[in-house]
Design a protein around this motif. Structure first.
Motif, PDB file in Angstrom:
ATOM      1  N   THR A 146       4.633  -9.790   8.817  1.00 38.67           N
ATOM      2  CA  THR A 146       5.560  -8.663   8.994  1.00 38.67           C
ATOM      3  C   THR A 146       5.147  -7.516   8.087  1.00 38.67           C
ATOM      4  O   THR A 146       4.671  -7.756   6.964  1.00 38.67           O
ATOM      5  CB  THR A 146       6.989  -9.121   8.596  1.00 38.67           C
ATOM      6  N   GLU A 147       5.345  -6.296   8.603  1.00 36.49           N
ATOM      7  CA  GLU A 147       5.092  -5.130   7.752  1.00 36.49           C
ATOM      8  C   GLU A 147       6.315  -4.228   7.774  1.00 36.49           C
ATOM      9  O   GLU A 147       6.804  -3.849   8.842  1.00 36.49           O
ATOM     10  CB  GLU A 147       3.877  -4.339   8.260  1.00 36.49           C
ATOM     11  N   PHE A 148       6.842  -3.926   6.597  1.00 39.58           N
ATOM     12  CA  PHE A 148       7.922  -2.945   6.471  1.00 39.58           C
ATOM     13  C   PHE A 148       7.281  -1.661   5.961  1.00 39.58           C
ATOM     14  O   PHE A 148       6.565  -1.683   4.946  1.00 39.58           O
ATOM     15  CB  PHE A 148       8.978  -3.427   5.464  1.00 39.58           C
ATOM     16  N   ARG A 149       7.505  -0.572   6.690  1.00 45.99           N
ATOM     17  CA  ARG A 149       6.886   0.700   6.304  1.00 45.99           C
ATOM     18  C   ARG A 149       7.990   1.734   6.063  1.00 45.99           C
ATOM     19  O   ARG A 149       8.810   1.996   6.932  1.00 45.99           O
ATOM     20  CB  ARG A 149       5.961   1.154   7.437  1.00 45.99           C
ATOM     21  N   ILE A 150       7.966   2.274   4.853  1.00 48.99           N
ATOM     22  CA  ILE A 150       9.004   3.248   4.468  1.00 48.99           C
ATOM     23  C   ILE A 150       8.383   4.625   4.351  1.00 48.99           C
ATOM     24  O   ILE A 150       7.284   4.766   3.803  1.00 48.99           O
ATOM     25  CB  ILE A 150       9.594   2.867   3.093  1.00 48.99           C
ATOM     26  N   VAL A 151       9.068   5.624   4.855  1.00 52.91           N
ATOM     27  CA  VAL A 151       8.605   7.006   4.662  1.00 52.91           C
ATOM     28  C   VAL A 151       9.707   7.759   3.923  1.00 52.91           C
ATOM     29  O   VAL A 151      10.836   7.846   4.403  1.00 52.91           O
ATOM     30  CB  VAL A 151       8.318   7.686   6.026  1.00 52.91           C
ATOM     31  N   LEU A 152       9.376   8.263   2.748  1.00 56.25           N
ATOM     32  CA  LEU A 152      10.346   9.073   1.987  1.00 56.25           C
ATOM     33  C   LEU A 152       9.945  10.537   2.143  1.00 56.25           C
ATOM     34  O   LEU A 152       8.762  10.873   1.988  1.00 56.25           O
ATOM     35  CB  LEU A 152      10.329   8.671   0.509  1.00 56.25           C
ATOM     36  N   PRO A 153      10.907  11.398   2.473  1.00 52.85           N
ATOM     37  CA  PRO A 153      10.547  12.792   2.710  1.00 52.85           C
ATOM     38  C   PRO A 153       9.953  13.442   1.479  1.00 52.85           C
ATOM     39  O   PRO A 153      10.249  13.050   0.342  1.00 52.85           O
ATOM     40  CB  PRO A 153      11.873  13.450   3.089  1.00 52.85           C
ATOM     41  N   GLY A 154       9.100  14.448   1.720  1.00 49.90           N
ATOM     42  CA  GLY A 154       8.414  15.127   0.614  1.00 49.90           C
ATOM     43  C   GLY A 154       9.385  15.844  -0.297  1.00 49.90           C
ATOM     44  O   GLY A 154      10.587  15.835  -0.091  1.00 49.90           O
TER      45      GLY A 154
ATOM     46  N   TYR B 118       5.892  10.575   1.453  1.00 48.55           N
ATOM     47  CA  TYR B 118       5.325   9.458   0.693  1.00 48.55           C
ATOM     48  C   TYR B 118       5.622   8.151   1.445  1.00 48.55           C
ATOM     49  O   TYR B 118       6.777   7.894   1.808  1.00 48.55           O
ATOM     50  CB  TYR B 118       5.957   9.436  -0.705  1.00 48.55           C
ATOM     51  N   CYS B 119       4.568   7.364   1.739  1.00 47.61           N
ATOM     52  CA  CYS B 119       4.773   6.135   2.530  1.00 47.61           C
ATOM     53  C   CYS B 119       4.473   4.904   1.683  1.00 47.61           C
ATOM     54  O   CYS B 119       3.485   4.870   0.947  1.00 47.61           O
ATOM     55  CB  CYS B 119       3.841   6.087   3.735  1.00 47.61           C
ATOM     56  N   ILE B 120       5.339   3.897   1.843  1.00 47.24           N
ATOM     57  CA  ILE B 120       5.112   2.607   1.167  1.00 47.24           C
ATOM     58  C   ILE B 120       5.108   1.539   2.247  1.00 47.24           C
ATOM     59  O   ILE B 120       6.019   1.511   3.097  1.00 47.24           O
ATOM     60  CB  ILE B 120       6.242   2.260   0.165  1.00 47.24           C
ATOM     61  N   SER B 121       4.107   0.671   2.201  1.00 45.33           N
ATOM     62  CA  SER B 121       4.090  -0.431   3.182  1.00 45.33           C
ATOM     63  C   SER B 121       4.021  -1.762   2.428  1.00 45.33           C
ATOM     64  O   SER B 121       3.259  -1.909   1.474  1.00 45.33           O
ATOM     65  CB  SER B 121       2.893  -0.248   4.106  1.00 45.33           C
TER      66      SER B 121
ATOM     67  N   SER C 112       0.834  -1.201   0.000  1.00 49.53           N
ATOM     68  CA  SER C 112       0.000   0.000   0.000  1.00 49.53           C
ATOM     69  C   SER C 112       0.866   1.247   0.000  1.00 49.53           C
ATOM     70  O   SER C 112       1.987   1.238   0.511  1.00 49.53           O
ATOM     71  CB  SER C 112      -0.962  -0.018   1.186  1.00 49.53           C
ATOM     72  N   THR C 113       0.328   2.304  -0.581  1.00 43.06           N
ATOM     73  CA  THR C 113       1.065   3.580  -0.608  1.00 43.06           C
ATOM     74  C   THR C 113       0.111   4.698  -0.216  1.00 43.06           C
ATOM     75  O   THR C 113      -1.093   4.606  -0.430  1.00 43.06           O
ATOM     76  CB  THR C 113       1.601   3.892  -2.019  1.00 43.06           C
ATOM     77  N   GLN C 114       0.654   5.730   0.402  1.00 42.00           N
ATOM     78  CA  GLN C 114      -0.162   6.899   0.713  1.00 42.00           C
ATOM     79  C   GLN C 114       0.726   8.123   0.935  1.00 42.00           C
ATOM     80  O   GLN C 114       1.919   7.969   1.212  1.00 42.00           O
ATOM     81  CB  GLN C 114      -1.053   6.644   1.940  1.00 42.00           C
ATOM     82  N   SER C 115       0.123   9.308   0.820  1.00 44.13           N
ATOM     83  CA  SER C 115       0.861  10.545   1.114  1.00 44.13           C
ATOM     84  C   SER C 115       0.439  10.995   2.505  1.00 44.13           C
ATOM     85  O   SER C 115      -0.747  10.973   2.834  1.00 44.13           O
ATOM     86  CB  SER C 115       0.507  11.647   0.129  1.00 44.13           C
ATOM     87  N   GLU C 116       1.432  11.373   3.304  1.00 49.16           N
ATOM     88  CA  GLU C 116       1.129  11.779   4.680  1.00 49.16           C
ATOM     89  C   GLU C 116       1.950  13.015   4.990  1.00 49.16           C
ATOM     90  O   GLU C 116       3.188  12.951   4.961  1.00 49.16           O
ATOM     91  CB  GLU C 116       1.556  10.651   5.633  1.00 49.16           C
TER      92      GLU C 116
END
Ligand code: ADP
Length: 427
Positions: free
Chosen positions: A418-426, A353-356, A345-349
């Motif tokens: 397991t869930e890997f969650r990545i946050v890439l800066p805006g 930008y977050c990818i899980s 899943s992906t979303q903007s927060e």
């Protein structure tokens, strides 16, 4: 010896070193107290000698203790019957101090109960006091001693450097303790070095095992396929020819990927990961990766779900590095699940930008979490489940995320997933 045993030995050693240090400190404290008592005894002995030399009072020697007042550690007040003459008092007290090893300077005063003040004061240097030290002691020689009002005459002895003198007596103990401490630190450091070396050896051994497996299997398959292709009559069987040349092509590609993985890690080890940033739509990259990995997805019967928000959101990052991150996470999600069901899943927060990447696999125990991103680290159960790898994937993922100044979090429940969650800066 396994590094786990060594680890326990290291802990035990640290504990023992701690105990030795505490015992050493306790002994220094005991010796300090002993030296203090010794000093007081020597001063009282000198006072007794002085009383006998000058017949300052009628009390017998054994009673002298009762005539000595000790209002603070540095001060001794000796009750006298007659007021002694200054020069002879100076002479006798100096020789008594020398006889009883009181080798620190002293300020002396003689109190008269009739005038309620000191009749005279004098400074008694030690035999070891130099002229230079005397010059620095002027403060003490000049300063008047405080009066302790009494209704009898007394001799006031004040030792301004008593504390330093006692600590000086402890020098031997302090020096030996520091030496012992240095020896212990050296010992602990070499044990730590040995432990690290041992740990690296084990990691290297695991790596070589995995490496051998990863390369031997495709080579064996290719050898078999080549054997079939070499056989007579294969040109008359186009289906078999296609099948076996397909196997060779597949295995060659697999080998190429593994070599690429190793080379990439070696390159990222030498310097900071170089980034070639561009604007791109990450959701498109994720879809491409899933498409490229379709053979593996099909082969493992993986169910993939894509839940993407903000379809056309673009980010400024290294496209191929982000793609490799997704490949690694997706590959792991499939590798470490029995019947893989992976949700990407992906979303903007808040502009980020977050990818899980979430799976329903074997999960990771909490105790391994802190090692997960270390180079060559593999959860031991990884081998039990006969899933091979180099322990380099997550290390690479972390390097890419760090280079983008992003964050990566792991949530895992053993047996659940397991869930890997990545946050890439805006942008
Ligand atoms: P490897 O080549 O061993 O897969 P990685 O660096 O990708 O190396 O992963 C390190 C270890 O983390 C793996 O050996 C595995 O034990 C554990 N791991 C990684 N991803 C997962 C996952 N999705 N589920 C369970 N364990 C995982």
């Amino acid at each position: 010896m396994r590094s786990a045993t060594l680890k326990w030995m290291m802990l035990l050693l640290t504990f023992l070193v701690g105990v030795i240090l505490l015992v050493q400190l306790y002994w220094i404290y005991r010796v300090y107290n002993f030296e203090q008592k010794e000093f007081n005894t020597n001063v009282v002995k000198s006072i007794r000698g002085l009383c006998e030399d000058m017949e300052l009072n009628d009390s017998p020697g054994s009673q002298i203790q009762k005539l000595v007042d000790h209002p603070n550690p540095n001060t001794f007040l000796l009750q006298v019957d007659t007021i002694p003459q200054r020069d002879s008092l100076m002479f006798y007290i100096t020789s008594e101090f020398e006889d009883f090893d009181v080798f620190t300077d002293c300020k002396m005063a003689v109190y008269s109960d009739s005038s309620k003040n000191y009749l005279y004061q004098a400074y008694i240097p030690t035999a070891a006091t130099t002229q230079e030290q005397l010059a620095t002691h002027t403060l003490i020689t000049d300063v008047d001693l405080p009066v302790f009002p009494k209704n009898y005459p007394y001799i006031h002895l004040f030792f301004p450097h008593r504390q330093q003198y006692i600590i000086h007596q402890l020098n031997f103990w302090i020096v030996t303790s520091v030496l012992l401490l240095l020896v212990l630190i050296g010992f602990a450091a070499s044990m730590f070095y040995f432990y690290r070396q041992k740990f690296l050896n084990e990691v290297q051994k695991d790596f070589v095992n995995n490496f051998t497996h990863e390369f031997k299997t495709p080579l064996a398959v290719m050898k078999l396929a080549a054997g079939v292709l070499k056989g007579t009559g294969i040109t008359d069987q186009p289906d078999r020819l296609k099948k076996y040349s397909g196997i060779i092509a597949e295995q060659t590609e697999h080998l190429e990927n593994q070599v690429e993985k190793l080379l990439k890690t070696a390159r990222t080890d030498q310097h900071e990961l170089p980034l070639e940033k561009t604007y791109f739509i990450p959701n498109d990259i994720i879809k491409d990766v899933v498409k490229d990995m379709y053979p593996l997805i099909r082969q493992t019967n993986t169910r993939i779900e894509l839940q993407m928000e903000d379809e056309n959101k673009s980010i400024y990052a290294d496209e191929s590095a982000v793609a490799m991150v997704i490949v690694n996470l997706l590959e792991n999600a499939i590798k470490y699940s029995k019947e893989p069901h992976v949700i990407i899943s992906t979303q903007s927060e808040n502009g980020h930008y977050c990818i899980s990447v979430k799976d329903n696999g074997i999960g990771i125990e909490k105790k391994y979490m802190k090692h997960l991103f270390k180079k060559f680290f593999r959860v031991p159960t990884g081998n039990v489940h006969n899933v091979k790898g180099f322990g380099l994937g997550l290390n690479f993922v972390k390097k890419v995320i760090d280079a983008h100044k992003g964050k990566i979090n792991v949530n895992s429940i053993p047996g659940i997933g397991t869930e890997f969650r990545i946050v890439l800066p805006g942008l």
